[in-house]
Design a protein around this motif. Structure first.
Motif, short mmCIF file in Angstrom:
data_model
loop_
_atom_site.label_atom_id
_atom_site.label_comp_id
_atom_site.label_asym_id
_atom_site.label_seq_id
_atom_site.Cartn_x
_atom_site.Cartn_y
_atom_site.Cartn_z
N TYR A 26 -114.78 119.17 -38.62
CA TYR A 26 -116.06 119.40 -39.27
C TYR A 26 -115.87 119.97 -40.67
O TYR A 26 -114.93 120.73 -40.93
CB TYR A 26 -116.89 120.37 -38.41
CG TYR A 26 -118.27 120.62 -38.93
CD1 TYR A 26 -119.27 119.68 -38.76
CD2 TYR A 26 -118.57 121.79 -39.61
CE1 TYR A 26 -120.54 119.89 -39.25
CE2 TYR A 26 -119.83 122.01 -40.11
CZ TYR A 26 -120.81 121.07 -39.92
OH TYR A 26 -122.07 121.28 -40.42
N ASN A 27 -116.78 119.64 -41.57
CA ASN A 27 -116.87 120.24 -42.90
C ASN A 27 -118.32 120.58 -43.15
O ASN A 27 -119.19 119.74 -42.92
CB ASN A 27 -116.39 119.28 -44.00
CG ASN A 27 -114.89 119.27 -44.13
OD1 ASN A 27 -114.26 120.30 -44.27
ND2 ASN A 27 -114.32 118.09 -44.08
N GLY A 28 -118.59 121.80 -43.59
CA GLY A 28 -119.96 122.20 -43.89
C GLY A 28 -120.28 123.57 -43.34
O GLY A 28 -119.40 124.36 -42.99
N THR A 47 -118.57 128.76 -43.02
CA THR A 47 -118.45 127.61 -43.90
C THR A 47 -117.09 127.00 -43.59
O THR A 47 -116.08 127.70 -43.64
CB THR A 47 -118.52 128.03 -45.38
OG1 THR A 47 -119.77 128.67 -45.60
CG2 THR A 47 -118.40 126.82 -46.28
N VAL A 48 -117.06 125.72 -43.26
CA VAL A 48 -115.82 125.07 -42.87
C VAL A 48 -115.38 124.11 -43.97
O VAL A 48 -116.13 123.23 -44.38
CB VAL A 48 -115.98 124.31 -41.53
CG1 VAL A 48 -114.67 123.66 -41.12
CG2 VAL A 48 -116.50 125.24 -40.45
N TYR A 49 -114.15 124.32 -44.46
CA TYR A 49 -113.52 123.42 -45.44
C TYR A 49 -112.24 122.89 -44.84
O TYR A 49 -111.35 123.67 -44.49
CB TYR A 49 -113.18 124.16 -46.74
CG TYR A 49 -114.38 124.61 -47.53
CD1 TYR A 49 -115.18 123.67 -48.19
CD2 TYR A 49 -114.71 125.94 -47.64
CE1 TYR A 49 -116.28 124.08 -48.93
CE2 TYR A 49 -115.80 126.36 -48.38
CZ TYR A 49 -116.58 125.42 -49.02
OH TYR A 49 -117.67 125.82 -49.75
N ASP A 50 -112.15 121.59 -44.68
CA ASP A 50 -110.95 120.95 -44.13
C ASP A 50 -110.50 121.60 -42.83
O ASP A 50 -109.32 121.86 -42.62
CB ASP A 50 -109.81 120.97 -45.15
CG ASP A 50 -110.13 120.14 -46.39
OD1 ASP A 50 -110.81 119.11 -46.22
OD2 ASP A 50 -109.70 120.52 -47.48
#
Length: 91
Positions: A26-28, A47-50
């Motif tokens: 997931y990203n977002g 907040t998910v990045y990579d």
């Protein structure tokens, strides 16, 4: 049991391992609700990045500490339902 709200919708009944898998893909932005050690409902905003979850409202947005979260979960987690709204009579 964890509940997750993200840009794709709502997911309930996730285990910690299932949450890790969900986040890895997931990203977002997402919100995670869980019962803490004393049985109260708690919320994480991430907040998910990579696939790396960052804690939105902590200073410096540190990565989520998975060990801490595993220790914070109530050992016998029950499904979370919103508490009913209590109204007090006016005096």
């Amino acid at each position: 049991m964890l509940e997750v709200w993200d840009e794709q919708g709502y997911h309930s009944g996730l285990s910690l391992a299932q949450l890790q898998i969900h986040i890895s893909r997931y990203n977002g932005e997402l919100m995670v609700r869980y019962r803490n050690r004393i049985g109260l409902s708690s919320t994480l905003f991430l907040t998910v990045y990579d696939g790396l979850p960052l804690q939105r409202f902590k200073q410096g947005c540190p990565p989520l500490d998975w060990h801490w979260l595993s220790q914070a979960l109530h050992p016998h987690t029950l499904p979370m339902r919103p508490a009913p709204l209590l109204t007090l009579p006016r005096q």
